[in-house]
Design an enzyme around this catalytic site. Structure first.
Site, mmCIF file in Angstrom:
data_model
loop_
_atom_site.group_PDB
_atom_site.id
_atom_site.type_symbol
_atom_site.label_atom_id
_atom_site.label_comp_id
_atom_site.label_asym_id
_atom_site.label_seq_id
_atom_site.Cartn_x
_atom_site.Cartn_y
_atom_site.Cartn_z
ATOM 1 N N ASP A 72 0.948 -1.332 0.005
ATOM 2 C CA ASP A 72 -0.024 -0.017 0.001
ATOM 3 C C ASP A 72 0.717 1.236 0.064
ATOM 4 O O ASP A 72 0.219 2.420 -0.380
ATOM 5 C CB ASP A 72 -0.874 -0.061 1.106
ATOM 6 C CG ASP A 72 -2.119 -1.043 1.119
ATOM 7 O OD1 ASP A 72 -2.590 -1.217 -0.062
ATOM 8 O OD2 ASP A 72 -2.430 -1.723 1.929
ATOM 9 N N TYR A 131 -9.854 -0.692 2.829
ATOM 10 C CA TYR A 131 -9.505 -0.631 4.087
ATOM 11 C C TYR A 131 -9.158 0.378 4.576
ATOM 12 O O TYR A 131 -8.447 1.590 3.764
ATOM 13 C CB TYR A 131 -8.082 -1.752 3.981
ATOM 14 C CG TYR A 131 -8.570 -3.026 4.715
ATOM 15 C CD1 TYR A 131 -8.339 -2.987 6.020
ATOM 16 C CD2 TYR A 131 -8.472 -4.287 4.001
ATOM 17 C CE1 TYR A 131 -8.547 -4.303 6.798
ATOM 18 C CE2 TYR A 131 -8.879 -5.450 4.599
ATOM 19 C CZ TYR A 131 -8.595 -5.361 6.323
ATOM 20 O OH TYR A 131 -8.875 -6.625 6.715
#
Lengths: 713, 713
Positions: A356, A444
């Site tokens: 990420d 998320y």
């Protein structure tokens, strides 16, 4: 070929450390945090230091580590478009908002000194190559220009991601497929999914996969996947390379019960508790000077937002209660990389192995924090200055918050029991300082806290919330599932499977314990057997110190039944009684990656092969997955650097710690997950001569606030 | 012999579950908690439920699980002294303050029903034997009377401990030794130290060791050991059996820098932060009905103090947000035993292998909590009713506190990133309920928190603070120490070594997930290799469920590289989509005991051989180290019970979890330790149909308090 190259230039995707074109490009005018303070007119103003507030980002840098200002980013853009680099680079260059400063110069700098020359790190994609430049803002020179020779590409820009979500709609086959699935094109929501790297066929072009959802009837489209439909795109040209649709028989899960917005649930709200707040009648005890220098209790540190790392803590120093001196603890700490492999090898899922920070930009995805909910009322909010794909600076408001935390915990205590007949009950409450960021990497949400304690401890904590990445399924009940079937997860609701996945967050921790030259010591607890007749005891544990000589000595897999403490010590500085001063890393609950070491995702995520690594400080080794993580092949990871096995004893060393989570979803995670957290500590170990908070006072009633319900005020 | 037996009877030491003669025997008149509430006149009284307050303990029981009241304890004392048992038992019997109630009867009871017959469990020492009696308070009958056949003795009474500290002074040799060490007898502070069990020579008499300190110049005498001096006493006769003095050449460490009392440090105080408080303008959200029934948010449970366990949580039930029903989660949870082995096999240290609940009484050592410091301002305090050695009831004030906790944490959140173009930022703050106790087992302080979350999670947390048990040493600096020397710890200050030790806290967790019959399921995450050509991935993790059939299937050593989730499920109750409802135990940071399994302390502490065990419910199996831990030989531990390998599938089962700490002391622990904590969670897993706190509202400014500094009010 010319045309294609031109197209590429046009749609170019650039920076490594990036920006958000589609967000609030204007300087924020709404300042909920400040409003919150000004509305509490009853606050006493008796303390000497000014109340911390959210302020607009500083116009001028005041510290060598300050991020690039709006003015500086504009200057970089001008330099790159007006010099000879404009011929080789697109005018839409992509500066990082980070400066490039040598550690030695930063360490030598004192407040009042002139700043070292301001330099910008720029990573850009142009003409099919990745460029790394250093721009001297004062002299307008480009002092370094390299073209990436490594595999992989810079971090996606927000423009890359958003344009990818729309690109499939220009493909008639794609549109037909959607309509065939019974979905109105206006209800479509698509996500840009990094492809990872799985072999030669994926080389030499920037690829991205797009998967889509129906947002009909819910804001939580993530729970309505159009399962099995995957579009492979060329990220530069936005060309649809191919479409796979293997999920025609899988229904789109229902919308009912998936929305989580208060406005959508208002009529069914459930108020479980009365209002509660952390109150400080004399105001917070910290100040933030010059925009980025945080001073609180016995701590001082530099705090800045960063497009790739999110939050960077630098020059963390704690005041010695004996000498009154500020002592160095950590030169720099940040979340270097994340690795989130999903555990489903089928066509629409195998590539979901997110990194990420390097792929999406952990800071780019840090959304404005919600005052009173993301952070309590006593919080200060710091904005981030980021750069869009064309180099234009913009401000991310409320990107970081800072607040004092009082959870009713105990700093230290002792009561004498009646055995001794002494009437003693001494208790000190625990108050800490928290620095928080929340990044929403699509579905998320990661909440990253850096918590500073007055006893010298630093806790790094990661909370996971947000929304699961789910898989559509024909099943509506487990009684339909054969023993042999592999769901790759848990049936959460009718037609919805929460797929098993892991989260790894690797922290870069450049510890400088009372100076840069430190050693890494494993203090191993070993069972010793006593000799016959030596003792009624047969065994005891002995602490055996092992100083790591080289990097391989410091590759650590944690073992419950072969435990060690892990110290970073300054071998040339000892306490009064002769212990080397140090800090230890104290793991909390964690998880280890169990994927095959030769599995392509694990090679790229090889920085998770150990929980702890130590490397010698090297300015170019900051990103655990490599500078160019996107489609990278894993030849520039922490694991590769560490294999060089360089000396690390009494050197300027960097500690790396990886926090892990296995996540087998459960129904409670549907449609949005209650936060799950884990943490690790950096804890002083013979750093102070004695308990540094021995002399703090207890709470007394007269100091505490006198409160009324606001509604009745 | 007659005379000796008479003496024994006279000095008799009795109960297993005990009391504090030397403490406040009167009902408390000082009620700081209540005063704290009444002084906040500004509190709104708009809420419907009454403010929780500290109250005197109830006169009459209202719930089958209520502890014995003062009246009932007096009744037990009368019964035992007026029946035929007075011939066989001393009139000074020793009732536990716990009732003895069958689980089936408790489960069948509903509010409004008459209480089942009240019965008291009594453990007494008399005539050289341990007696276990059940007394029916209503019929005045003794319904059970057994004489212990197991090794070991009941928990020491406070009278045992205090008299042991004074007994050596009646021995001339002892006094001479003290004077020879240069210590004035009036400066002497001695500690009663359980002997453990190390072989036949220690059988058939109750032994205790006494070690002493100089309290000259400091309240923190623990830092001034008279090293190497150990007195072995007969605990019944108080006879000095022998004295070992091997430390004549070891100086008593200095007093300077050891005191920690605010009054002793007042002139040097260090105020690091402004006052901070948790405020609830409309008051707390919980009520405690009938003295022991706690109702908060979506939770209800029964809470009581216990002389051996400290805090007992019973009948914990959570409200289902879908049906509105209260659902069973845990029938009973408490700290069953502690094991604290020190890692020094030499004469004055080898026996230090404390079992704080069974030897000292974890609840007996729970001292009154300090309002505003041990617990925040919004706390409710619950008193304990305990029995002295002669059966007389007394009240321990403020033994437990209950408060709502708001630490600025996030219950759940999600922001949409600009990729999707949706403007969503939904965040819910986290508010929890904490039940706290702090036990001071001589030097060490244990803070035990049970934290209830609205999302159904229960967190059990143990904090360690207080004062180290240290060893005197001739060394004043590490440069005097040879490589070969074994310090058994860390030099903390001149002549002071903090000895390495472990702490294990074993929790009894009688889970009743939607009913009593449950199964234990290991959900193992296993690496699966893909077949050639199956997927670009080589590996992924698969969840494999294994239902434990018998006890041995459920003996678990945690493994980072062979991870599992550990579920307690109700196999006969499934969610809408067919998952068995369950709770999982989620370990946090922990440590495992590494002592030789045949080492006597580890045999006694064999309940720490695994981190998790599951046993079928058995009313007599509640104390992990056995009913008679003191000098016990380990034949009645959890490890022994579990070896019977009884069926546990779809049975009423008890989960046992052991939390561990290795403690290598460091200078920061001197002279008093900053709190170190660890925890584990009991977390719903497919227990709810979906996120149970989806519908809670966010914080809004108008609900929060309007505060002034109290001083300016």
């Amino acid at each position: 070929m010319e045309g294609k190259s031109f197209l590429r230039l046009l749609f170019l995707i650039f920076s490594a450390v990036l920006l958000l074109l589609l967000t609030l490009l204007n300087l924020p005018t709404r300042r909920p945090a400040r409003r919150s303070y000004s509305s509490t007119a009853a606050y006493s103003s008796s303390r000497t230091s000014p109340l911390p507030r959210a302020t607009t980002p500083p116009t001028f840098p005041r510290h060598p580590l300050d991020p690039l200002t709006v003015r500086e980013l504009n200057r970089v853009r001008t330099i790159l478009s007006s010099t000879r680099y404009s011929r080789r680079l697109p005018t839409r260059s992509t500066p990082s908002s980070s400066t490039s400063q040598k550690k030695s110069k930063v360490l030598a700098w004192r407040k009042g000194d002139p700043l070292p020359p301001r330099k910008a790190s720029v990573v850009a994609r142009a003409n099919g190559a990745s460029h790394v430049l250093t721009v001297n803002i004062e002299t307008s020179e480009v002092t370094r220009h390299e073209t990436g020779s490594l595999s992989g590409y810079p971090t996606m820009t927000i423009e890359d991601m958003t344009s990818a979500t729309w690109a499939p709609l220009s493909n008639a086959d794609f549109n037909r497929t959607i309509v065939d699935r019974g979905i109105d094109l206006t209800d479509l929501a698509c996500l840009p999914i990094s492809t990872g790297w799985f072999g030669k066929s994926e080389e030499s072009r920037r690829l991205i996969k797009v998967q889509c959802y129906s947002m009909k009837g819910t804001a939580n489209f993530y729970m309505r996947p159009i399962e099995g439909l995957t579009v492979l795109l060329d990220m530069d040209t936005k060309e649809v390379i191919h479409i796979v649709d293997q999920g025609k028989n899988i229904p789109i899960p229902k919308a009912a019960g998936t929305d989580y917005r208060f406005s959508a649930l208002n009529t069914q709200q459930m108020r479980l508790t009365n209002p509660i707040s952390i109150e400080q009648p004399k105001g917070p005890s910290f100040v933030i000077e010059d925009g980025h220098s945080v001073k609180w209790a016995n701590w001082e540190f530099h705090l800045k937002p960063d497009p790739r790392a999110g939050v960077v803590i630098s020059r963390a120093m704690v005041r010695d209660p004996g000498t009154g001196d500020l002592r160095n603890v950590m030169y720099k700490g940040f979340t270097s990389e994340l690795f989130v492999p999903y555990m489903d090898p089928t066509d629409a899922w195998y590539f979901k192995t997110y990194m990420d920070a390097g792929e999406y930009g952990f800071g780019l995805q840090a959304m404005p924090l919600d005052p009173l909910n993301d952070c309590p009322r006593n919080a200060y909010y710091m904005d981030g200055v980021l750069a869009a794909a064309d180099g234009t600076p913009y401000v991310r408001s409320n990107m970081i918050c800072v607040f004092e935390r009082y959870a009713g915990d105990i700093g230290w205590r002792h009561s004498e029991s009646p055995i001794t007949g002494m009437e003693i009950r001494e208790v000190r409450p625990k108050v800490t300082l928290v620095v928080r960021m929340a990044a929403s990497v699509a579905n998320y949400d990661y909440i990253v806290d850096w918590e500073f304690q007055t006893d010298g401890l630093i806790k790094a904590k990661v909370g996971l919330s947000g929304i699961l990445m789910v898989k559509g399924s024909p099943y509506v009940n487990m009684n339909q599932v054969n023993q042999q079937d592999n769901l790759y997860g848990t049936l959460l609701s009718e037609n919805v499977i929460g797929v098993i996945h892991d989260h790894y967050i690797t922290f870069y921790l450049d510890m400088d314990v009372d100076g840069s030259d430190n050693s890494f010591v494993k203090v191993n607890l070993q069972r010793e057997q006593t000799s016959p007749g030596e003792s009624p005891r047969r065994s005891y544990l002995k602490a055996v110190r092992n100083v790591a000589k080289t990097e391989k000595d410091a590759q650590v897999k944690l073992k419950l039944y072969d435990p060690s403490e892990f110290h970073v010590v300054n071998p040339s500085k000892k306490t009064r009684v002769g212990n080397p001063v140090g800090y230890k890393v104290v793991p909390g609950g964690t998880a280890a990656s169990l994927l095959d070491l030769d599995d392509p995702p694990q090679k790229r995520g090889a920085f998770t092969n150990n929980q702890i690594w130590v490397t010698p400080y090297n300015r170019t080794e900051q990103w655990a997955g490599g500078l160019f993580v996107y489609q990278g092949q894993g030849e520039d990871t922490l694991a590769v650097w560490s294999e060089r096995d360089r000396p690390i004893e009494n050197e300027d060393i960097v500690l790396w710690y990886t926090l892990g989570f296995h996540h087998i979803p459960c129904q409670e995670d549907f449609p949005i997950m209650p936060t799950v957290s884990s943490s690790f500590d950096l804890k002083p170990v013979n750093f102070f001569e004695s308990n540094p908070i021995l002399r703090i006072p207890p709470n007394v009633d007269k100091d505490l606030p006198n409160c009324q319900a606001a509604a009745s005020a």
